[in-house]
Motif scaffolding. Sequence first.
Motif, PDB file in Angstrom:
ATOM      1  N   GLY A  52       0.789  -1.228   0.000  1.00  0.00           N
ATOM      2  CA  GLY A  52       0.000   0.000   0.000  1.00  0.00           C
ATOM      3  C   GLY A  52       0.817   1.270   0.000  1.00  0.00           C
ATOM      4  O   GLY A  52       0.267   2.376  -0.052  1.00  0.00           O
ATOM      5  N   GLN A  53       2.128   1.151   0.028  1.00  0.00           N
ATOM      6  CA  GLN A  53       2.985   2.332   0.062  1.00  0.00           C
ATOM      7  C   GLN A  53       3.088   2.938  -1.338  1.00  0.00           C
ATOM      8  O   GLN A  53       3.049   2.233  -2.350  1.00  0.00           O
ATOM      9  CB  GLN A  53       4.367   1.964   0.590  1.00  0.00           C
ATOM     10  CG  GLN A  53       5.278   3.170   0.834  1.00  0.00           C
ATOM     11  CD  GLN A  53       6.628   2.760   1.405  1.00  0.00           C
ATOM     12  OE1 GLN A  53       6.905   1.569   1.599  1.00  0.00           O
ATOM     13  NE2 GLN A  53       7.464   3.743   1.697  1.00  0.00           N
ATOM     14  N   SER A  54       3.244   4.260  -1.381  1.00  0.00           N
ATOM     15  CA  SER A  54       3.367   4.949  -2.672  1.00  0.00           C
ATOM     16  C   SER A  54       4.553   5.903  -2.650  1.00  0.00           C
ATOM     17  O   SER A  54       5.054   6.281  -1.582  1.00  0.00           O
ATOM     18  CB  SER A  54       2.090   5.725  -2.998  1.00  0.00           C
ATOM     19  OG  SER A  54       1.889   6.776  -2.069  1.00  0.00           O
ATOM     20  N   ILE A  55       4.966   6.308  -3.861  1.00  0.00           N
ATOM     21  CA  ILE A  55       6.039   7.295  -4.000  1.00  0.00           C
ATOM     22  C   ILE A  55       5.722   8.185  -5.193  1.00  0.00           C
ATOM     23  O   ILE A  55       5.264   7.709  -6.236  1.00  0.00           O
ATOM     24  CB  ILE A  55       7.420   6.612  -4.171  1.00  0.00           C
ATOM     25  CG1 ILE A  55       8.531   7.668  -4.222  1.00  0.00           C
ATOM     26  CG2 ILE A  55       7.459   5.728  -5.409  1.00  0.00           C
ATOM     27  CD1 ILE A  55       9.939   7.085  -4.172  1.00  0.00           C
ATOM     28  N   ASN A  56       5.898   9.475  -5.018  1.00  0.00           N
ATOM     29  CA  ASN A  56       5.710  10.434  -6.108  1.00  0.00           C
ATOM     30  C   ASN A  56       7.047  10.654  -6.813  1.00  0.00           C
ATOM     31  O   ASN A  56       8.030  11.035  -6.171  1.00  0.00           O
ATOM     32  CB  ASN A  56       5.179  11.765  -5.584  1.00  0.00           C
ATOM     33  CG  ASN A  56       3.729  11.684  -5.149  1.00  0.00           C
ATOM     34  OD1 ASN A  56       2.893  11.184  -5.902  1.00  0.00           O
ATOM     35  ND2 ASN A  56       3.432  12.165  -3.950  1.00  0.00           N
ATOM     36  N   LEU A  57       7.060  10.406  -8.092  1.00  0.00           N
ATOM     37  CA  LEU A  57       8.256  10.615  -8.911  1.00  0.00           C
ATOM     38  C   LEU A  57       8.065  11.923  -9.681  1.00  0.00           C
ATOM     39  O   LEU A  57       7.303  12.003 -10.635  1.00  0.00           O
ATOM     40  CB  LEU A  57       8.451   9.442  -9.871  1.00  0.00           C
ATOM     41  CG  LEU A  57       8.578   8.065  -9.193  1.00  0.00           C
ATOM     42  CD1 LEU A  57       8.646   6.967 -10.241  1.00  0.00           C
ATOM     43  CD2 LEU A  57       9.805   8.023  -8.291  1.00  0.00           C
ATOM     44  N   THR A  58       8.756  12.958  -9.234  1.00  0.00           N
ATOM     45  CA  THR A  58       8.569  14.306  -9.782  1.00  0.00           C
ATOM     46  C   THR A  58       9.504  14.539 -10.961  1.00  0.00           C
ATOM     47  O   THR A  58      10.713  14.309 -10.864  1.00  0.00           O
ATOM     48  CB  THR A  58       8.840  15.364  -8.694  1.00  0.00           C
ATOM     49  OG1 THR A  58       7.980  15.111  -7.576  1.00  0.00           O
ATOM     50  CG2 THR A  58       8.592  16.764  -9.223  1.00  0.00           C
ATOM     51  N   ASP A  59       8.919  14.983 -12.068  1.00  0.00           N
ATOM     52  CA  ASP A  59       9.686  15.302 -13.287  1.00  0.00           C
ATOM     53  C   ASP A  59      10.579  14.139 -13.706  1.00  0.00           C
ATOM     54  O   ASP A  59      11.703  14.343 -14.187  1.00  0.00           O
ATOM     55  CB  ASP A  59      10.536  16.555 -13.080  1.00  0.00           C
ATOM     56  CG  ASP A  59       9.699  17.806 -12.872  1.00  0.00           C
ATOM     57  OD1 ASP A  59       8.500  17.778 -13.221  1.00  0.00           O
ATOM     58  OD2 ASP A  59      10.234  18.808 -12.369  1.00  0.00           O
ATOM     59  N   VAL A  60      10.093  12.935 -13.548  1.00  0.00           N
ATOM     60  CA  VAL A  60      10.931  11.757 -13.810  1.00  0.00           C
ATOM     61  C   VAL A  60      11.027  11.430 -15.293  1.00  0.00           C
ATOM     62  O   VAL A  60      12.043  10.908 -15.757  1.00  0.00           O
ATOM     63  CB  VAL A  60      10.395  10.546 -13.016  1.00  0.00           C
ATOM     64  CG1 VAL A  60       9.030  10.100 -13.532  1.00  0.00           C
ATOM     65  CG2 VAL A  60      11.379   9.386 -13.043  1.00  0.00           C
ATOM     66  N   LEU A  61       9.987  11.746 -16.054  1.00  0.00           N
ATOM     67  CA  LEU A  61      10.005  11.503 -17.495  1.00  0.00           C
ATOM     68  C   LEU A  61      10.290  12.811 -18.217  1.00  0.00           C
ATOM     69  O   LEU A  61       9.604  13.816 -18.003  1.00  0.00           O
ATOM     70  CB  LEU A  61       8.666  10.936 -17.967  1.00  0.00           C
ATOM     71  CG  LEU A  61       8.474  10.798 -19.488  1.00  0.00           C
ATOM     72  CD1 LEU A  61       9.486   9.819 -20.080  1.00  0.00           C
ATOM     73  CD2 LEU A  61       7.046  10.379 -19.821  1.00  0.00           C
ATOM     74  N   VAL A  62      11.322  12.792 -19.055  1.00  0.00           N
ATOM     75  CA  VAL A  62      11.710  13.979 -19.814  1.00  0.00           C
ATOM     76  C   VAL A  62      11.457  13.694 -21.299  1.00  0.00           C
ATOM     77  O   VAL A  62      12.006  12.740 -21.858  1.00  0.00           O
ATOM     78  CB  VAL A  62      13.192  14.336 -19.595  1.00  0.00           C
ATOM     79  CG1 VAL A  62      13.533  15.638 -20.329  1.00  0.00           C
ATOM     80  CG2 VAL A  62      13.500  14.444 -18.110  1.00  0.00           C
ATOM     81  N   VAL A  63      10.623  14.517 -21.914  1.00  0.00           N
ATOM     82  CA  VAL A  63      10.278  14.354 -23.327  1.00  0.00           C
ATOM     83  C   VAL A  63      10.766  15.582 -24.086  1.00  0.00           C
ATOM     84  O   VAL A  63      10.526  16.719 -23.653  1.00  0.00           O
ATOM     85  CB  VAL A  63       8.755  14.189 -23.506  1.00  0.00           C
ATOM     86  CG1 VAL A  63       8.385  14.170 -24.994  1.00  0.00           C
ATOM     87  CG2 VAL A  63       8.271  12.916 -22.820  1.00  0.00           C
ATOM     88  N   LYS A  64      11.438  15.361 -25.198  1.00  0.00           N
ATOM     89  CA  LYS A  64      11.906  16.475 -26.032  1.00  0.00           C
ATOM     90  C   LYS A  64      11.335  16.337 -27.428  1.00  0.00           C
ATOM     91  O   LYS A  64      11.444  15.291 -28.070  1.00  0.00           O
ATOM     92  CB  LYS A  64      13.437  16.503 -26.095  1.00  0.00           C
ATOM     93  CG  LYS A  64      13.967  17.695 -26.900  1.00  0.00           C
ATOM     94  CD  LYS A  64      15.485  17.725 -26.954  1.00  0.00           C
ATOM     95  CE  LYS A  64      15.977  18.918 -27.771  1.00  0.00           C
ATOM     96  NZ  LYS A  64      17.452  18.928 -27.891  1.00  0.00           N
ATOM     97  N   ALA A  65      10.741  17.432 -27.918  1.00  0.00           N
ATOM     98  CA  ALA A  65      10.185  17.467 -29.270  1.00  0.00           C
ATOM     99  C   ALA A  65      11.271  17.862 -30.259  1.00  0.00           C
ATOM    100  O   ALA A  65      12.178  18.630 -29.923  1.00  0.00           O
ATOM    101  CB  ALA A  65       9.036  18.458 -29.345  1.00  0.00           C
ATOM    102  N   PRO A  66      11.203  17.385 -31.495  1.00  0.00           N
ATOM    103  CA  PRO A  66      12.180  17.801 -32.502  1.00  0.00           C
ATOM    104  C   PRO A  66      12.017  19.282 -32.840  1.00  0.00           C
ATOM    105  O   PRO A  66      10.927  19.853 -32.674  1.00  0.00           O
ATOM    106  CB  PRO A  66      11.858  16.910 -33.714  1.00  0.00           C
ATOM    107  CG  PRO A  66      10.482  16.396 -33.478  1.00  0.00           C
ATOM    108  CD  PRO A  66      10.261  16.381 -32.005  1.00  0.00           C
TER     109      PRO A  66
END
Length: 223
Positions: A52-66
């Motif tokens: 039941g434990q959770s963790i917030n991953l802040t700004d973990v995915l970085v997407v760059k547009a061409p």
Amino acid sequence: DIEAGKRAYYSFEVINKGNAVDSFDLSVASDSVPVGWEASLDNDEVSSLGVGQSINLTDVLVVKAPTDAAADVVATILVKVSSQENSSVYKNFTSRSTVLQNYDPKITIVGQDTQSANPDVEVTYNLKVENQGNGEDEITLSLTGSNSTWGTLGESSFTLAAGANASTTLRVTAPEDTTAQNGYKITIRATAEDTTTQKNRDVFLNVNQVYEVSVSVSGDTTQ
């Protein structure tokens, strides 16, 4: 939303819904990344989450547009979160990045941007209007400045696809009583569809000196 050539950052929460402590692997689904786009994770593992434990991953995915991404294109990129104890157990986080429109009108003078003429004589400037943005744009031309009333535009409204251009003319006539002088300025303004993005281009008119004399009768011409 994301600008062409820029990055967007995504956050999400991971919850251990199992009935024992577990760790989780994070990975970008490479087949979900469109050609020319980039996606990476700042963290590829979540360790030892209790029941039941959770963790917030802040700004973990970085997407760059061409840099050449077209306006309104949507990139749907997935992150797979899988159990280290049982890799067949996983969930996907789905990010959606919509490319913002970049408005970038441009005016080019084709030929000379400076001409010379006598007062009350018309000269013509040839103009090229370009849409250097990343989406279709309706570009409107207008004249500004103290000498704007001297000019008349040909076509002044253009609907242009990204990268497209069109031609028009500016006809300029200095009033009959204009003082001889070089460098009278007329400013052409291109306004994008968003009404806030504007680009200016100046043309110049040298008004020639006109030599003229008049003689009037003064007194008696017969003696």
